[in-house]
Design a protein around this motif. Structure first.
Motif, PDB file in Angstrom:
ATOM      1  N   CYS A  63      50.873 155.644   6.811  1.00  0.00           N
ATOM      2  CA  CYS A  63      51.274 156.137   6.581  1.00  0.00           C
ATOM      3  C   CYS A  63      51.001 157.952   5.980  1.00  0.00           C
ATOM      4  O   CYS A  63      51.164 158.996   5.891  1.00  0.00           O
ATOM      5  CB  CYS A  63      52.200 156.086   4.747  1.00  0.00           C
ATOM      6  SG  CYS A  63      52.924 156.399   3.913  1.00  0.00           S
ATOM      7  N   GLY A  64      49.576 157.687   5.370  1.00  0.00           N
ATOM      8  CA  GLY A  64      48.969 158.480   4.831  1.00  0.00           C
ATOM      9  C   GLY A  64      47.875 158.385   3.542  1.00  0.00           C
ATOM     10  O   GLY A  64      48.333 156.857   2.946  1.00  0.00           O
ATOM     11  N   GLU A 121      55.177 150.137  13.607  1.00  0.00           N
ATOM     12  CA  GLU A 121      54.448 150.950  13.128  1.00  0.00           C
ATOM     13  C   GLU A 121      52.700 150.492  12.359  1.00  0.00           C
ATOM     14  O   GLU A 121      51.924 150.656  12.726  1.00  0.00           O
ATOM     15  CB  GLU A 121      54.495 152.256  11.570  1.00  0.00           C
ATOM     16  CG  GLU A 121      54.869 153.330  12.235  1.00  0.00           C
ATOM     17  CD  GLU A 121      55.473 154.186  10.904  1.00  0.00           C
ATOM     18  OE1 GLU A 121      55.751 155.215  11.260  1.00  0.00           O
ATOM     19  OE2 GLU A 121      56.261 153.855  10.118  1.00  0.00           O
ATOM     20  N   ILE A 122      53.067 149.278  11.703  1.00  0.00           N
ATOM     21  CA  ILE A 122      52.146 147.999  11.067  1.00  0.00           C
ATOM     22  C   ILE A 122      52.113 147.560  12.187  1.00  0.00           C
ATOM     23  O   ILE A 122      50.331 147.164  12.457  1.00  0.00           O
ATOM     24  CB  ILE A 122      53.438 146.866  10.055  1.00  0.00           C
ATOM     25  CG1 ILE A 122      54.102 148.165   8.883  1.00  0.00           C
ATOM     26  CG2 ILE A 122      52.403 146.362  10.361  1.00  0.00           C
ATOM     27  CD1 ILE A 122      55.060 147.500   8.477  1.00  0.00           C
ATOM     28  N   GLN A 123      52.497 147.283  13.605  1.00  0.00           N
ATOM     29  CA  GLN A 123      51.980 146.442  14.833  1.00  0.00           C
ATOM     30  C   GLN A 123      51.069 147.261  15.116  1.00  0.00           C
ATOM     31  O   GLN A 123      49.693 146.772  15.874  1.00  0.00           O
ATOM     32  CB  GLN A 123      52.755 146.330  15.742  1.00  0.00           C
ATOM     33  CG  GLN A 123      54.237 145.131  15.304  1.00  0.00           C
ATOM     34  CD  GLN A 123      55.202 145.236  16.170  1.00  0.00           C
ATOM     35  OE1 GLN A 123      55.832 146.112  17.689  1.00  0.00           O
ATOM     36  NE2 GLN A 123      56.139 143.595  16.194  1.00  0.00           N
ATOM     37  N   ARG A 161      47.207 146.294  16.498  1.00  0.00           N
ATOM     38  CA  ARG A 161      46.413 146.358  16.662  1.00  0.00           C
ATOM     39  C   ARG A 161      45.102 146.846  18.155  1.00  0.00           C
ATOM     40  O   ARG A 161      44.443 147.292  18.097  1.00  0.00           O
ATOM     41  CB  ARG A 161      47.597 146.466  18.532  1.00  0.00           C
ATOM     42  CG  ARG A 161      47.297 146.835  19.827  1.00  0.00           C
ATOM     43  CD  ARG A 161      48.067 147.443  20.815  1.00  0.00           C
ATOM     44  NE  ARG A 161      48.790 148.621  20.563  1.00  0.00           N
ATOM     45  CZ  ARG A 161      49.649 149.006  19.914  1.00  0.00           C
ATOM     46  NH1 ARG A 161      50.792 147.985  19.382  1.00  0.00           N
ATOM     47  NH2 ARG A 161      50.497 150.040  19.627  1.00  0.00           N
ATOM     48  N   ALA A 162      45.387 148.347  16.678  1.00  0.00           N
ATOM     49  CA  ALA A 162      44.508 149.450  16.797  1.00  0.00           C
ATOM     50  C   ALA A 162      43.400 149.460  15.674  1.00  0.00           C
ATOM     51  O   ALA A 162      42.207 150.068  16.419  1.00  0.00           O
ATOM     52  CB  ALA A 162      44.682 150.655  17.356  1.00  0.00           C
ATOM     53  N   VAL A 163      43.795 149.003  15.061  1.00  0.00           N
ATOM     54  CA  VAL A 163      42.374 149.669  14.169  1.00  0.00           C
ATOM     55  C   VAL A 163      41.684 148.142  13.351  1.00  0.00           C
ATOM     56  O   VAL A 163      40.716 148.283  13.068  1.00  0.00           O
ATOM     57  CB  VAL A 163      43.277 150.285  12.554  1.00  0.00           C
ATOM     58  CG1 VAL A 163      42.584 150.863  11.344  1.00  0.00           C
ATOM     59  CG2 VAL A 163      44.659 151.908  12.927  1.00  0.00           C
ATOM     60  N   LEU A 164      42.947 147.710  12.593  1.00  0.00           N
ATOM     61  CA  LEU A 164      42.417 146.293  11.544  1.00  0.00           C
ATOM     62  C   LEU A 164      41.513 145.309  12.056  1.00  0.00           C
ATOM     63  O   LEU A 164      40.798 145.347  12.182  1.00  0.00           O
ATOM     64  CB  LEU A 164      43.600 145.380  11.638  1.00  0.00           C
ATOM     65  CG  LEU A 164      44.555 146.074  10.515  1.00  0.00           C
ATOM     66  CD1 LEU A 164      45.990 144.832  10.292  1.00  0.00           C
ATOM     67  CD2 LEU A 164      44.184 146.294   9.038  1.00  0.00           C
ATOM     68  N   PRO A 165      41.241 144.841  14.100  1.00  0.00           N
ATOM     69  CA  PRO A 165      40.336 144.530  14.730  1.00  0.00           C
ATOM     70  C   PRO A 165      39.325 144.423  14.098  1.00  0.00           C
ATOM     71  O   PRO A 165      37.887 144.095  13.983  1.00  0.00           O
ATOM     72  CB  PRO A 165      40.681 144.257  15.931  1.00  0.00           C
ATOM     73  CG  PRO A 165      42.476 144.807  15.983  1.00  0.00           C
ATOM     74  CD  PRO A 165      42.648 145.740  15.197  1.00  0.00           C
ATOM     75  N   GLY A 211      66.305 149.241  10.743  1.00  0.00           N
ATOM     76  CA  GLY A 211      64.642 149.033  10.938  1.00  0.00           C
ATOM     77  C   GLY A 211      63.324 150.115  10.264  1.00  0.00           C
ATOM     78  O   GLY A 211      62.197 149.831  10.984  1.00  0.00           O
ATOM     79  N   PHE A 212      63.716 149.519   9.306  1.00  0.00           N
ATOM     80  CA  PHE A 212      62.576 150.121   8.130  1.00  0.00           C
ATOM     81  C   PHE A 212      62.047 148.707   7.227  1.00  0.00           C
ATOM     82  O   PHE A 212      62.982 147.522   6.906  1.00  0.00           O
ATOM     83  CB  PHE A 212      62.733 151.396   7.125  1.00  0.00           C
ATOM     84  CG  PHE A 212      63.259 152.198   7.507  1.00  0.00           C
ATOM     85  CD1 PHE A 212      61.764 153.482   8.336  1.00  0.00           C
ATOM     86  CD2 PHE A 212      64.013 152.743   7.935  1.00  0.00           C
ATOM     87  CE1 PHE A 212      61.642 154.012   8.254  1.00  0.00           C
ATOM     88  CE2 PHE A 212      64.403 154.356   9.145  1.00  0.00           C
ATOM     89  CZ  PHE A 212      63.780 155.047   8.701  1.00  0.00           C
ATOM     90  N   VAL A 213      60.754 148.059   6.837  1.00  0.00           N
ATOM     91  CA  VAL A 213      61.163 147.548   5.975  1.00  0.00           C
ATOM     92  C   VAL A 213      60.642 147.638   4.792  1.00  0.00           C
ATOM     93  O   VAL A 213      60.549 148.819   4.058  1.00  0.00           O
ATOM     94  CB  VAL A 213      58.955 147.051   6.375  1.00  0.00           C
ATOM     95  CG1 VAL A 213      58.314 146.165   5.875  1.00  0.00           C
ATOM     96  CG2 VAL A 213      58.058 147.044   7.671  1.00  0.00           C
ATOM     97  N   THR A 214      60.748 147.089   4.277  1.00  0.00           N
ATOM     98  CA  THR A 214      61.698 146.422   2.961  1.00  0.00           C
ATOM     99  C   THR A 214      60.321 146.261   1.833  1.00  0.00           C
ATOM    100  O   THR A 214      60.546 147.164   0.347  1.00  0.00           O
ATOM    101  CB  THR A 214      62.367 145.493   2.463  1.00  0.00           C
ATOM    102  OG1 THR A 214      62.215 144.254   2.362  1.00  0.00           O
ATOM    103  CG2 THR A 214      63.875 146.196   3.207  1.00  0.00           C
ATOM    104  N   GLY A 215      59.253 145.737   2.406  1.00  0.00           N
ATOM    105  CA  GLY A 215      58.168 145.871   1.421  1.00  0.00           C
ATOM    106  C   GLY A 215      58.022 144.025   1.423  1.00  0.00           C
ATOM    107  O   GLY A 215      57.900 143.872   0.359  1.00  0.00           O
TER     108      GLY A 215
END
Length: 493
Positions: A37-38, A80-82, A86-90, A146-150
């Motif tokens: 997000c930012g 976006e979360i996926q 995949r790219a940052v958290l590991p 298609g948006f996450v509600t949180g």
């Protein structure tokens, strides 16, 4: 239901505080907030940290995890979360893995990981690097747009975990349950289903039933994201405080680098916190009538050829595969854009070498971890005057490379670091018998150069390519698309 039977060589482990040494998932939600997000969401979540901490202190752990989930994910798309998972958290998960827990965990055949975070944040790492068979975590609710509600589907996380582990094993019992002591967590209800209970931290001298454990998880070679350090509350506060100062410092550094002569830049950079460490003896500039030297460098950041020119004290053109227009504009050295058409690119490189020295990075893309990607053999076909150069760097706050973001910001993020350090190691020019002139194939020469550069840096060689990296991190082949300024501005915002 009778649960007297035991599933041999099976393990169920808690993720936070057991598989990972750190029990607080707050910093991982901060990473999702920053990368997906930012800065604004990042700051809001940090501002709410005292509230989250108070909820944990008063044993409202379900409420605290729901608050972090809501603030960190609401309004994002699941993709976006996926992408962040995949790219940052590991990378950050891997740095925190408890090797004592790993020895017990990896000695079992069937592995189940239980997490209090949303499953999507953990599943990729657990299955790809920890080799888990199943990951049990909360499920995010996604609206019809298609948006996450949180929000998460389960109202009682602990009972959901218990029932899902029970359903997974049916009328059998998992052999080993790994978790923190009950007084430190409320998510260990699944231990009642396991034959043996082992509480973290696992003793170093624990007697494993199965001695055949793996030495380490599958390493993280590719990762993305701008943050170097895991954003714990103190680190996140420091980053937020530094960013305005870092932007000013980056502007000053870039301006001075563009107006000062190359030979003076390393000396001036020390005043503003930068440092360049040089090892080995750089070759002299080519004399009139002689072809230039081809500097074959490891590729760590976009700054590799620029720093090499600073060290040599002269402008050396660099071969580029795919960089942004802004990076070309800011570059204080000439750049030679390749087309990826082999004959055309070979002609361009030969032409440049006939005029003087040239820099090439045969990996074709950067790699942050201590690994070298496969070297293209094109450079070995074109000249026998090859000087390998081992490049490496250290930064404190921000990475200067990206696969998913706008590459035009790479040099800016590099110069935003308080004390960026570059190490440049010149190796000896390849002897004739190690080049194609002696009958060796370009592939053999490229592999040899890769090996000696890896040995100089203490890195490992791999067969991964540029395409492999971008498919893992960004889901594309790594080709830069040239957007209009307005489109680039929208992407940054």
């Amino acid at each position: 239901m009778e649960r007297g039977k035991t599933t041999s060589d099976s393990v169920v482990t808690e993720f936070e505080g057991t598989m990972l040494r750190n029990a607080d998932p707050f910093s991982y939600f901060m990473l999702v907030a920053f990368e997906a997000c930012g800065l604004i969401r990042f700051a809001i979540l940090l501002f709410l940290w005292p509230v989250i901490t108070l909820l944990d202190v008063f044993s409202y752990k379900n409420a605290s995890i729901k608050l972090m989930t809501f603030v960190g994910t609401v309004g994002l798309r699941e993709l976006e979360i996926q992408s962040v998972a995949r790219a940052v958290l590991p990378k950050f998960y891997m740095d925190d893995v408890s090797m004592d827990t790993w020895k017990v965990y990896s000695s079992c055949k069937k592995k189940v990981v239980v997490t209090r975070m949303p499953r999507v944040m953990v599943e990729m790492f657990a299955k790809e690097h920890l080799r888990a068979d199943e990951v049990i975590g909360s499920e995010l609710i996604i609206n019809r747009f298609g948006f996450v509600t949180g929000l998460i589907r389960e109202t009682d996380i602990d009972q959901s975990v218990l029932s899902r582990v029970a359903d997974l094993y049916g009328d059998r019992k998992p052999q080993i349950g790994l978790a923190r002591p009950p007084r430190k967590t409320i998510s260990t209800t699944f231990l009642s289903l396991c034959e043996d209970h082992i509480h973290a931290p696992i003793p170093e001298n624990y007697n494993h039933r199965n001695k055949q454990f793996e030495l380490r998880p599958l390493p993280v070679i590719f990762h993305d994201g701008r943050l170097v350090k895991r954003p714990t509350p103190p680190t996140a506060l420091l980053i937020l405080t530094w960013i305005p100062l870092g932007i000013i410092l980056a502007a000053i550094r870039i301006f001075l680098g563009s107006v000062l002569p190359l030979w003076a830049t390393p000396y001036v950079s020390k005043i503003f916190g930068g440092q360049v460490i040089v090892k080995g003896k750089p070759p002299q500039a080519p004399t009139a009538g002689n072809s230039g030297v081809l500097f074959v460098c490891t590729h760590r950041t976009l700054m590799d050829p620029v720093v090499l020119s600073y060290v040599l004290g002269r402008s050396v053109p660099a071969v580029t595969y795919s960089i942004s227009r802004l990076s070309e504009i800011l570059s204080p050295i000439p750049t030679v854009r390749l087309t990826r058409v082999r004959d055309v690119d070979a002609a361009k490189i030969k032409q440049q070498l006939s005029e003087g020295d040239l820099v090439v990075c045969p990996e074709g893309t950067t790699c942050r971890e201590p690994f070298l990607l496969r070297f293209s053999g094109l450079f070995a076909e074109l000249t026998d005057r090859i000087v390998p150069v081992a490049m490496n760097y250290r930064v404190g706050f921000f990475h200067a490379t990206t696969a998913r973001g706008w590459k035009g910001l790479d040099p800016i993020f590099f110069f935003m670091n308080p004390r960026p350090v570059y190490e440049v190691t010149f190796l000896n020019q390849l002897p004739v018998e190690a080049t194609c002139s002696s009958g060796k194939s370009p592939h053999d020469v490229a592999n040899y150069v890769q090996r000696i550069l890896a040995a100089a840096l203490g890195f490992e060689c791999t067969n991964f390519t540029r395409r492999d990296k971008y498919r893992v991190l960004a889901g594309n082949d790594g080709t830069v698309s040239y957007l209009s300024f307005l489109d680039q501005l929208k992407k940054v915002l």
